[in-house]
Scaffold this active site. Structure first.
Site, PDB file in Angstrom:
ATOM      1  N   TYR A  45       0.861  -1.186   0.000  1.00  0.00           N
ATOM      2  CA  TYR A  45       0.000   0.000   0.000  1.00  0.00           C
ATOM      3  C   TYR A  45       0.892   1.229   0.000  1.00  0.00           C
ATOM      4  O   TYR A  45       1.921   1.252  -0.647  1.00  0.00           O
ATOM      5  CB  TYR A  45      -0.993  -0.056   1.162  1.00  0.00           C
ATOM      6  CG  TYR A  45      -2.195   0.822   0.889  1.00  0.00           C
ATOM      7  CD1 TYR A  45      -2.999   0.593  -0.229  1.00  0.00           C
ATOM      8  CD2 TYR A  45      -2.517   1.902   1.702  1.00  0.00           C
ATOM      9  CE1 TYR A  45      -4.080   1.405  -0.525  1.00  0.00           C
ATOM     10  CE2 TYR A  45      -3.603   2.719   1.417  1.00  0.00           C
ATOM     11  CZ  TYR A  45      -4.374   2.467   0.299  1.00  0.00           C
ATOM     12  OH  TYR A  45      -5.442   3.277   0.009  1.00  0.00           O
ATOM     13  N   ARG A  89      -8.956  10.665  -8.049  1.00  0.00           N
ATOM     14  CA  ARG A  89      -8.049  11.408  -7.173  1.00  0.00           C
ATOM     15  C   ARG A  89      -7.263  10.413  -6.340  1.00  0.00           C
ATOM     16  O   ARG A  89      -7.565  10.157  -5.183  1.00  0.00           O
ATOM     17  CB  ARG A  89      -8.826  12.363  -6.260  1.00  0.00           C
ATOM     18  CG  ARG A  89      -7.956  13.436  -5.607  1.00  0.00           C
ATOM     19  CD  ARG A  89      -8.404  13.737  -4.209  1.00  0.00           C
ATOM     20  NE  ARG A  89      -8.304  12.555  -3.346  1.00  0.00           N
ATOM     21  CZ  ARG A  89      -8.740  12.522  -2.089  1.00  0.00           C
ATOM     22  NH1 ARG A  89      -9.339  13.553  -1.566  1.00  0.00           N
ATOM     23  NH2 ARG A  89      -8.610  11.431  -1.350  1.00  0.00           N
ATOM     24  N   LYS A 140      -5.875  -1.894  -0.602  1.00  0.00           N
ATOM     25  CA  LYS A 140      -6.682  -1.644   0.590  1.00  0.00           C
ATOM     26  C   LYS A 140      -7.279  -2.954   1.114  1.00  0.00           C
ATOM     27  O   LYS A 140      -7.274  -3.227   2.323  1.00  0.00           O
ATOM     28  CB  LYS A 140      -7.806  -0.678   0.233  1.00  0.00           C
ATOM     29  CG  LYS A 140      -8.348   0.091   1.405  1.00  0.00           C
ATOM     30  CD  LYS A 140      -7.756   1.485   1.418  1.00  0.00           C
ATOM     31  CE  LYS A 140      -8.177   2.270   2.608  1.00  0.00           C
ATOM     32  NZ  LYS A 140      -7.676   3.637   2.575  1.00  0.00           N
ATOM     33  N   GLU A 200     -13.476   5.106  -2.029  1.00  0.00           N
ATOM     34  CA  GLU A 200     -12.065   5.483  -1.916  1.00  0.00           C
ATOM     35  C   GLU A 200     -11.630   6.324  -3.115  1.00  0.00           C
ATOM     36  O   GLU A 200     -11.914   5.995  -4.271  1.00  0.00           O
ATOM     37  CB  GLU A 200     -11.198   4.218  -1.846  1.00  0.00           C
ATOM     38  CG  GLU A 200      -9.715   4.474  -1.620  1.00  0.00           C
ATOM     39  CD  GLU A 200      -9.390   4.801  -0.173  1.00  0.00           C
ATOM     40  OE1 GLU A 200      -8.262   5.282   0.089  1.00  0.00           O
ATOM     41  OE2 GLU A 200     -10.243   4.563   0.699  1.00  0.00           O
ATOM     42  N   ASP A 201     -10.942   7.428  -2.831  1.00  0.00           N
ATOM     43  CA  ASP A 201     -10.239   8.226  -3.840  1.00  0.00           C
ATOM     44  C   ASP A 201     -11.132   8.724  -4.978  1.00  0.00           C
ATOM     45  O   ASP A 201     -10.756   8.685  -6.149  1.00  0.00           O
ATOM     46  CB  ASP A 201      -9.045   7.451  -4.390  1.00  0.00           C
ATOM     47  CG  ASP A 201      -7.884   7.424  -3.399  1.00  0.00           C
ATOM     48  OD1 ASP A 201      -7.950   8.145  -2.398  1.00  0.00           O
ATOM     49  OD2 ASP A 201      -6.921   6.689  -3.627  1.00  0.00           O
ATOM     50  N   ASP A 249     -13.412   6.061   3.425  1.00  0.00           N
ATOM     51  CA  ASP A 249     -12.211   6.059   4.259  1.00  0.00           C
ATOM     52  C   ASP A 249     -11.443   7.365   4.155  1.00  0.00           C
ATOM     53  O   ASP A 249     -10.809   7.788   5.116  1.00  0.00           O
ATOM     54  CB  ASP A 249     -11.307   4.884   3.883  1.00  0.00           C
ATOM     55  CG  ASP A 249     -10.137   4.741   4.837  1.00  0.00           C
ATOM     56  OD1 ASP A 249     -10.391   4.660   6.055  1.00  0.00           O
ATOM     57  OD2 ASP A 249      -8.982   4.745   4.380  1.00  0.00           O
ATOM     58  N   ASP A 250     -11.473   8.022   2.985  1.00  0.00           N
ATOM     59  CA  ASP A 250     -10.763   9.299   2.841  1.00  0.00           C
ATOM     60  C   ASP A 250     -11.274  10.325   3.840  1.00  0.00           C
ATOM     61  O   ASP A 250     -10.499  11.090   4.415  1.00  0.00           O
ATOM     62  CB  ASP A 250     -10.946   9.851   1.422  1.00  0.00           C
ATOM     63  CG  ASP A 250     -10.344   8.956   0.361  1.00  0.00           C
ATOM     64  OD1 ASP A 250      -9.208   8.506   0.563  1.00  0.00           O
ATOM     65  OD2 ASP A 250     -11.003   8.704  -0.659  1.00  0.00           O
ATOM     66  N   ASN A 305       0.353  11.928   1.829  1.00  0.00           N
ATOM     67  CA  ASN A 305       1.055  10.806   1.205  1.00  0.00           C
ATOM     68  C   ASN A 305       1.286  11.105  -0.273  1.00  0.00           C
ATOM     69  O   ASN A 305       0.559  11.889  -0.860  1.00  0.00           O
ATOM     70  CB  ASN A 305       0.213   9.519   1.327  1.00  0.00           C
ATOM     71  CG  ASN A 305       0.211   8.959   2.731  1.00  0.00           C
ATOM     72  OD1 ASN A 305       1.247   8.811   3.347  1.00  0.00           O
ATOM     73  ND2 ASN A 305      -0.975   8.646   3.242  1.00  0.00           N
TER      74      ASN A 305
END
Length: 566
Positions: free
Chosen positions: A89, A141, A159, A230-231, A251-252, A395
């Site tokens: 990850y 993203r 993930k 996610e993202d 989760d973001d 990150n």
């Protein structure tokens, strides 16, 4: 594993299986003849990793291992989680996504394209296993790397590997899911090796219609499936649209907020400054930043502040400076909650000006601007605070707002520090100091596990908050004595149990559970029950051996087969 059809799971070429099991699976002769111990298997894996110099090459080796020997891969992950997690990850997954189409070898997960609109339900029928949790992205993203289209599939794959390794969700119960809605990345559209659709990103209206179809189809095929978003470039619409109807979370926003909140709970205690005296400057006012700030607002309220008092403890900074009501631009909706009205008409146009104005106790980075926490800012934080709280959370490592070494150096070792990416320990005045890592892997696996086991109908905000509160209590006495803000990563499975229990208790209190067996369980009973439900790759060889021999003995007892033929 369904032993009756004599077909092993995909990726079940395990050299630790006995000859009898190999014969039963019709794998005899397809695997080298020696029956190896799990320790020997892991030694070979470690040596093969060591021979690869680049992290991306290690990632590709591990991807192959995951697909060809699933249980061995997860034995390696659980045994060496601290070393392996950064390879499967963040930060390595960023490089893997950038090169996804170029390095493509074998299928993993599912791809649903906008061209499939109207047929999503039938396409999901192609997935052969029962799914309990899926991670969904559109790749728009990815980390701090922008729109990567379907190359972002590395995120759901990575993930879910952590859901499995850290929280013991069974591999076959997971589904990495990529939504191909086009890409705004011109370079990808013109890349002859890019494997996604070569068109501009679909409109928000088209995306919503497609997402509606996806969510309906997922829940029709697998009722109660946990969906983790996610993202997505704009994650708020989907979360707000579906959170009260389906079992889902982002989760973001929520995971990041929870893991940072856990660190903040511990840091505030160690700082000696009560909630009412905290002043937090956030560099980054995107979805993740706002999500984190809102979680901390809830903590401050539980510490005795009103909502307005808690909200006034935050100053958010974006590319145009301090977020204020009278800045002159139209604020994105998610920024309005924290927009300041007490700036007296003055605009503070950059982070340095805001820090000088606020003199914060907390400096939080979610900007992806590497090094923006300068030596001067860090020095001032130490001048104003006995224990300044410094959280550069972006990150990958290159995007971190400062390094751990700089935070230690310029605050004279006083910083209460947590970052998004891992940093090596730093020796300061004879002491070895360890960087806290506010990695979402501390919470999202436990959130997923607790939600699955409780059979929660929705993921409530109280369940998310409970995950943070549980994580903040997971420190061992020695970790607390060393000023750690997060537990040792090597203990992640135990931590996930603690988080899952907190989530389950919150789900019970909210009245959203459907699992009747947990009703009335004491904490010790609940812990034992949770652990009994977790996938343990180190026990898989024994489990398969016992299942096969049990099946053979049952059949032999009926006179249908001679067990000596195995």
């Amino acid at each position: 594993m369904a032993t009756s059809d004599r077909n092993p799971e995909r990726g079940d070429y395990d050299t630790s299986y006995s000859i009898a099991v190999r014969r039963f699976h019709r794998k005899h002769g397809l695997i080298p003849p020696v029956v190896e111990s799990q320790d020997v298997q892991l030694q070979r894996c470690i040596k093969q990793l060591a021979r690869r110099e680049k992290d991306i090459d290690k990632y590709l080796y591990l991807a192959g291992l995951r697909n060809n020997n699933t249980h061995l891969f997860y034995r390696l992950v659980t045994k060496h989680i601290k070393d392996i997690a950064p390879l499967i990850y963040t930060p390595t997954v960023g490089d893997a996504c950038l090169q996804w189409s170029h390095n493509y070898v074998q299928p993993e997960g599912m791809y649903l394209s906008y061209a499939d609109k109207g047929h999503v339900a039938s396409i999901l029928q192609n997935w052969p296993q029962h799914v309990e949790i899926t991670v969904v992205t559109d790749g728009s993203r990815i980390l701090g790397l922008g729109d990567l289209g379907i190359n972002g599939m590395g995120i759901p794959v990575g993930k879910l590997a952590l859901y499995i390794g850290c929280a013991g969700i069974r591999p076959e119960a997971t589904l990495p899911l990529m939504l191909d809605l086009g890409t705004g990345n011109k370079g990808l559209r013109e890349d002859p090796l890019y494997m996604g659709s070569r068109r501009e990103k679909r409109s928000a209206e088209e995306e919503q219609e497609f997402m509606d179809e996806v969510m309906i189809a997922l829940n029709e095929k697998w009722p109660g499936i946990v969906v983790q978003f996610e993202d997505f470039k704009n994650p708020f619409p989907a979360l707000e649209r579906y959170r009260q109807k389906y079992t889902c979370f982002n989760d973001d926003i929520q995971g990041t907020g929870a893991v940072v909140l856990a660190g903040i709970i511990n840091a505030v205690k160690k700082s000696g400054v009560p909630a009412k005296g905290q002043r937090a400057v956030f560099m980054g006012a995107g979805s993740a930043g706002v999500g984190v700030a809102k979680q901390i607002v809830e903590f401050f309220m539980r510490e005795g502040l009103t909502e307005d008092q808690a909200r006034q403890c935050f100053w958010l900074v974006d590319t145009k400076g301090l977020v204020t009501n009278d800045r002159g631009d139209k604020l994105a909706e998610h920024k309005v909650y924290f927009s300041r009205s007490d700036n007296g008409g003055k605009q503070y146009k950059n982070l340095a000006e805001v820090v000088e104005y606020v003199k914060p106790t907390i400096l939080m980075g979610l900007s992806t601007i590497g090094g923006i926490f300068s030596a001067d800012l860090l020095t001032k934080m130490a001048q104003w605070n006995k224990r300044p709280i410094i959280f550069p959370l972006s990150n990958p490592s290159a995007n971190s707002e400062c390094t751990f070494e700089d935070a230690v150096k310029y605050t004279n070792g006083k910083a209460l520090f947590a970052s998004g990416s891992p940093f090596a320990p730093v020796v300061y005045e004879g002491r070895t100091l360890h960087a806290g890592q506010g990695n979402n892997m501390y919470v999202f696996p436990g959130i997923g596990l607790g939600t699955i086991l409780s059979k929660a109908t929705v993921v409530t905000q109280s369940m998310i908050y409970a995950s943070a509160e549980a994580l903040s209590t997971a420190l061992s006495p020695s970790e607390t004595a060393q000023d750690w803000l997060y537990p040792e990563v090597a203990r992640i499975r135990d931590v996930s149990v603690i988080v899952a229990m907190g989530v389950i208790r919150a789900a019970e209190e909210a009245g959203v559970t459907r699992e009747t067996r947990i009703k009335g369980m004491k904490d010790e009973e609940l812990e034992q029950w949770v652990r009994s439900k977790m996938y343990d790759p180190h026990e898989e060889t024994r489990r398969v051996e016992e299942e096969v021999m049990s099946f053979v003995n049952d059949v032999a007892a009926k006179g249908q087969v001679n067990g000596s033929h195995l």
